[in-house]
Scaffold this motif. Structure first.
Motif, short mmCIF file in Angstrom:
data_model
loop_
_atom_site.label_atom_id
_atom_site.label_comp_id
_atom_site.label_asym_id
_atom_site.label_seq_id
_atom_site.Cartn_x
_atom_site.Cartn_y
_atom_site.Cartn_z
N GLU A 45 2.26 -1.98 -7.70
CA GLU A 45 2.14 -2.15 -6.25
C GLU A 45 1.12 -1.27 -5.49
O GLU A 45 0.52 -1.60 -4.66
CB GLU A 45 3.40 -2.17 -5.72
CG GLU A 45 4.51 -3.27 -6.02
CD GLU A 45 3.59 -4.65 -5.68
OE1 GLU A 45 3.29 -4.84 -4.53
OE2 GLU A 45 3.78 -5.54 -6.48
N LYS A 46 1.20 -0.11 -5.70
CA LYS A 46 0.33 1.30 -5.44
C LYS A 46 -0.87 1.02 -5.88
O LYS A 46 -1.96 0.93 -4.93
CB LYS A 46 1.06 2.58 -5.75
CG LYS A 46 -0.01 3.70 -5.21
CD LYS A 46 0.24 3.59 -3.58
CE LYS A 46 1.63 4.39 -3.15
NZ LYS A 46 1.26 4.60 -1.85
N LEU A 47 -1.26 0.59 -7.10
CA LEU A 47 -2.67 0.20 -7.41
C LEU A 47 -3.13 -1.01 -6.83
O LEU A 47 -4.54 -1.16 -6.37
CB LEU A 47 -2.67 -0.18 -8.98
CG LEU A 47 -2.47 1.38 -9.84
CD1 LEU A 47 -1.91 0.89 -11.06
CD2 LEU A 47 -3.63 2.31 -9.79
N LYS A 48 -2.45 -1.88 -6.35
CA LYS A 48 -2.84 -3.20 -5.55
C LYS A 48 -3.02 -2.75 -4.26
O LYS A 48 -4.01 -3.16 -3.74
CB LYS A 48 -1.66 -4.26 -5.55
CG LYS A 48 -1.60 -5.12 -6.86
CD LYS A 48 -0.37 -6.24 -6.82
CE LYS A 48 -0.30 -6.84 -8.09
NZ LYS A 48 0.95 -7.73 -7.89
N GLU A 49 -2.25 -1.98 -3.54
CA GLU A 49 -2.44 -1.53 -2.19
C GLU A 49 -3.78 -0.72 -1.87
O GLU A 49 -4.49 -0.81 -1.03
CB GLU A 49 -1.32 -0.32 -1.81
CG GLU A 49 -0.05 -1.22 -1.50
CD GLU A 49 1.20 -0.19 -1.03
OE1 GLU A 49 0.80 0.99 -0.59
OE2 GLU A 49 2.32 -0.63 -1.51
N MET A 50 -4.04 0.01 -2.99
CA MET A 50 -5.43 0.53 -2.98
C MET A 50 -6.61 -0.10 -3.37
O MET A 50 -7.68 0.50 -3.38
CB MET A 50 -5.15 1.74 -3.92
CG MET A 50 -4.25 2.98 -3.85
SD MET A 50 -4.00 4.06 -5.14
CE MET A 50 -5.53 4.96 -4.88
N GLY A 51 -6.46 -1.35 -3.88
CA GLY A 51 -7.50 -2.21 -4.25
C GLY A 51 -7.90 -2.07 -5.48
O GLY A 51 -8.94 -2.42 -5.81
N ILE A 52 -7.48 -1.19 -6.33
CA ILE A 52 -8.00 -1.02 -7.55
C ILE A 52 -7.57 -2.10 -8.60
O ILE A 52 -8.42 -2.53 -9.34
CB ILE A 52 -7.23 0.57 -8.19
CG1 ILE A 52 -7.85 1.67 -7.41
CG2 ILE A 52 -7.44 0.53 -9.76
CD1 ILE A 52 -7.09 2.90 -7.65
N LEU A 53 -6.30 -2.55 -8.46
CA LEU A 53 -5.88 -3.67 -9.18
C LEU A 53 -5.96 -4.91 -8.27
O LEU A 53 -5.25 -4.92 -7.18
CB LEU A 53 -4.39 -3.40 -9.65
CG LEU A 53 -3.79 -4.60 -10.55
CD1 LEU A 53 -4.72 -4.72 -11.94
CD2 LEU A 53 -2.59 -4.11 -10.88
N LYS A 54 -6.74 -5.75 -8.50
CA LYS A 54 -7.05 -6.82 -7.73
C LYS A 54 -6.58 -8.13 -8.05
O LYS A 54 -6.88 -9.33 -7.56
CB LYS A 54 -8.57 -7.32 -7.73
CG LYS A 54 -9.16 -5.84 -7.00
CD LYS A 54 -10.76 -5.69 -6.95
CE LYS A 54 -11.37 -6.79 -6.64
NZ LYS A 54 -13.06 -6.69 -6.55
N GLY A 55 -5.62 -8.10 -8.93
CA GLY A 55 -4.80 -9.38 -9.44
C GLY A 55 -5.00 -9.77 -10.77
O GLY A 55 -5.49 -8.87 -11.52
N SER A 56 -4.87 -10.81 -11.16
CA SER A 56 -4.85 -11.32 -12.71
C SER A 56 -5.39 -12.48 -12.81
O SER A 56 -5.31 -13.36 -11.81
CB SER A 56 -3.47 -11.10 -13.10
OG SER A 56 -2.66 -12.02 -12.78
N LYS A 57 -6.14 -12.87 -13.67
CA LYS A 57 -6.64 -14.28 -14.02
C LYS A 57 -6.61 -14.57 -15.30
O LYS A 57 -6.54 -13.80 -16.36
CB LYS A 57 -7.99 -14.47 -13.27
CG LYS A 57 -9.13 -13.47 -14.29
CD LYS A 57 -10.53 -13.62 -13.62
CE LYS A 57 -11.36 -12.63 -14.27
NZ LYS A 57 -12.79 -12.80 -13.66
N ALA A 58 -6.59 -15.99 -15.66
CA ALA A 58 -6.60 -16.58 -16.83
C ALA A 58 -8.18 -16.53 -17.21
O ALA A 58 -9.11 -16.79 -16.64
CB ALA A 58 -6.36 -17.97 -16.94
#
Length: 155
Positions: A45-58
């Motif tokens: 969640e913290k990595l998402k908030e920081m914009g480092i982890l932008k989601g996942s995709k197939a």
């Protein structure tokens, strides 16, 4: 006041595991990292908030769906001031899967995925070359992609 969050080795390990398989359950990641599932959840969640982890995709093999030709296309513009306008027009073209604003010979470098050469020809004539701000293009047909990987992360 928001705290400054420092990325540490656990975060890098989590990111590396998610690069391998973005669908891996948090509890499995937790076991690999010797921490609790809650810790993994909080870190993600913290990595998402920081914009480092932008989601996942197939990851899809487009060739198996009939999209057999990938083209790298350099675009020269009439004027550098037109770049935003052209990018907005390119966003509307489903064949365009990447656009890079670059230095060097081209203002924009794009990745196009099409069914075949006829499809690419129609794309050029009826969709790309009708954009008045585009001065000229240069096409590079991809014969193979021997390396296609994520960046190896290091703390």
């Amino acid at each position: 006041m928001a705290q400054k969050y420092e990325i540490d080795t656990l975060d890098y390990r989590i990111l590396t595991i998610l690069q391998e398989d973005a669908r891996r359950p948090f509890l499995e990641i937790a076991r690999k990292c010797s921490v609790s599932g809650g810790t993994i959840h909080q870190r993600v969640e913290k990595l998402k908030e920081m914009g480092i982890l932008k989601g996942s995709k197939a990851l899809i093999d487009y060739k198996k769906l009939g999209h057999k030709v990938t083209v790298l296309l350099g675009i020269h513009l009439q004027s550098a001031k037109d770049v935003s306008k052209v990018i907005k027009k390119l966003e509307k073209l489903p064949e365009v899967v990447e656009v890079h604003y670059t230095t060097g010979n081209y203002a924009l470098f794009t990745k196009i995925v099409v069914m075949n050469i006829d499809h690419f020809h129609k794309f050029l004539v009826s969709k790309l070359q009708v954009i008045s701000e585009v001065e000229s293009t240069e096409s590079f047909i991809c014969l193979d992609t021997p390396i296609d990987r994520e960046l190896q992360l290091r703390p």
